[in-house]
Motif scaffolding. Sequence first.
Motif, PDB file in Angstrom:
ATOM      1  N   GLU A 136       0.825  -1.215   0.000  1.00  0.00           N
ATOM      2  CA  GLU A 136       0.000   0.000   0.000  1.00  0.00           C
ATOM      3  C   GLU A 136       0.857   1.261   0.000  1.00  0.00           C
ATOM      4  O   GLU A 136       1.798   1.377   0.786  1.00  0.00           O
ATOM      5  CB  GLU A 136      -0.910  -0.005   1.238  1.00  0.00           C
ATOM      6  CG  GLU A 136      -1.738   1.265   1.356  1.00  0.00           C
ATOM      7  CD  GLU A 136      -2.739   1.228   2.497  1.00  0.00           C
ATOM      8  OE1 GLU A 136      -2.937   0.140   3.092  1.00  0.00           O
ATOM      9  OE2 GLU A 136      -3.315   2.287   2.796  1.00  0.00           O
ATOM     10  N   ASN A 172      -5.108   8.127   0.658  1.00  0.00           N
ATOM     11  CA  ASN A 172      -3.714   8.482   0.973  1.00  0.00           C
ATOM     12  C   ASN A 172      -3.134   9.389  -0.110  1.00  0.00           C
ATOM     13  O   ASN A 172      -2.376  10.323   0.187  1.00  0.00           O
ATOM     14  CB  ASN A 172      -2.840   7.221   1.092  1.00  0.00           C
ATOM     15  CG  ASN A 172      -3.053   6.478   2.391  1.00  0.00           C
ATOM     16  OD1 ASN A 172      -3.836   6.911   3.228  1.00  0.00           O
ATOM     17  ND2 ASN A 172      -2.377   5.354   2.558  1.00  0.00           N
ATOM     18  N   HIS A 222      -8.167   7.961   9.775  1.00  0.00           N
ATOM     19  CA  HIS A 222      -9.240   6.966   9.592  1.00  0.00           C
ATOM     20  C   HIS A 222     -10.311   7.174  10.662  1.00  0.00           C
ATOM     21  O   HIS A 222     -10.813   6.227  11.250  1.00  0.00           O
ATOM     22  CB  HIS A 222      -8.723   5.530   9.677  1.00  0.00           C
ATOM     23  CG  HIS A 222      -7.785   5.153   8.570  1.00  0.00           C
ATOM     24  ND1 HIS A 222      -7.258   3.902   8.442  1.00  0.00           N
ATOM     25  CD2 HIS A 222      -7.299   5.875   7.539  1.00  0.00           C
ATOM     26  CE1 HIS A 222      -6.460   3.861   7.382  1.00  0.00           C
ATOM     27  NE2 HIS A 222      -6.464   5.047   6.826  1.00  0.00           N
ATOM     28  N   GLU A 249     -12.165   2.152   5.075  1.00  0.00           N
ATOM     29  CA  GLU A 249     -11.391   1.986   6.320  1.00  0.00           C
ATOM     30  C   GLU A 249     -11.860   3.020   7.339  1.00  0.00           C
ATOM     31  O   GLU A 249     -11.920   4.217   7.022  1.00  0.00           O
ATOM     32  CB  GLU A 249      -9.915   2.260   6.063  1.00  0.00           C
ATOM     33  CG  GLU A 249      -9.207   1.287   5.181  1.00  0.00           C
ATOM     34  CD  GLU A 249      -7.707   1.561   5.198  1.00  0.00           C
ATOM     35  OE1 GLU A 249      -6.966   0.762   5.787  1.00  0.00           O
ATOM     36  OE2 GLU A 249      -7.286   2.575   4.624  1.00  0.00           O
TER      37      GLU A 249
HETATM   38 FE   LIG Z   1      -5.273   2.232   3.557  1.00  0.00          FE
END
Ligand SMILES: [Fe+2]
Length: 285
Positions: A136, A172, A222, A249
């Motif tokens: 990721e 992100n 998050h 998430e």
């Molecule tokens: Fe993530």
Amino acid sequence: MPTRAGIGLRLPHITEIVATRPRVGWLEVHPENFLANPHAMELLLELSGDYLISVHTVGVSIGSASGIDRNHLKRIRSFVDRLDPFLVSGHLAWSTHHNEYLNDLLPLPFNGEVLELVTDHVHEVQDALRRQYLVENPSSYVAFQASTMTEAEFLGELVTRTGCALLCDVSNIYLSAHNMAYDARSYLDSLPGDAIGEFHLGGFTPEHDESDPGGAVWIDTHAAAVADGAWELYGYAIRRFGARPALIEWDNDIPPLATLLQQAARADEIAADIPALETSCARAC
Ligand SMILES: [Fe+2]
């Protein structure tokens, strides 16, 4: 592969999900939340009969200069063997040093030396788990003078060297583009799209930026709903690469399960709004 978006399965929701079996595409779990919790593991195994499961590691630390904790990797392997998830992923970050576990995902410079280290570790993880690992893209707050390549170039080279896949966290990218002042769509354009196996979407929290009076740094907490700009970027990513399993998430200030299901439904609506022709063209072009 799931056709609907999934949600991160967090412990406060697990009994409700077992009892109500909500209509959601799939569930993603952090193995570290279940390894020392046999009751939760039992419930998860029950759910794995009805839902596709993805395993998202948070403690494997492929960026650690001191190497990967092989005991932890063994525990992850036996967790994965029990669940047979359709995806296994982790972060491009470091979070351990020797025996010390740091409760954070810490950044790496992007250069040849770090690429070699991370390449070795991804090989080690994939060999241990006997499957492909998805890496990721991180949320970014600092850049290193020691970097000689961009993050997207680094990830592309990692894919070439290891055969790993990418977990593209769209939020992100949206957050990092703000913090690091780059163009989010150009970043997405520079990723190897064929390697993307999953999308993540999560919320952030703006905080006062001491280096920029009047400015804000966006922190990847998050702890909030997905921002409108991140939804927009998600639509762009689907048009560019085609649909992939997408996940909501939410790890802090966890809301009622219904809120997560609404966010997953929004991801489904965005994916459904992208014309099939446009999607297949983006894959083929
Ligand atoms: Fe993530």
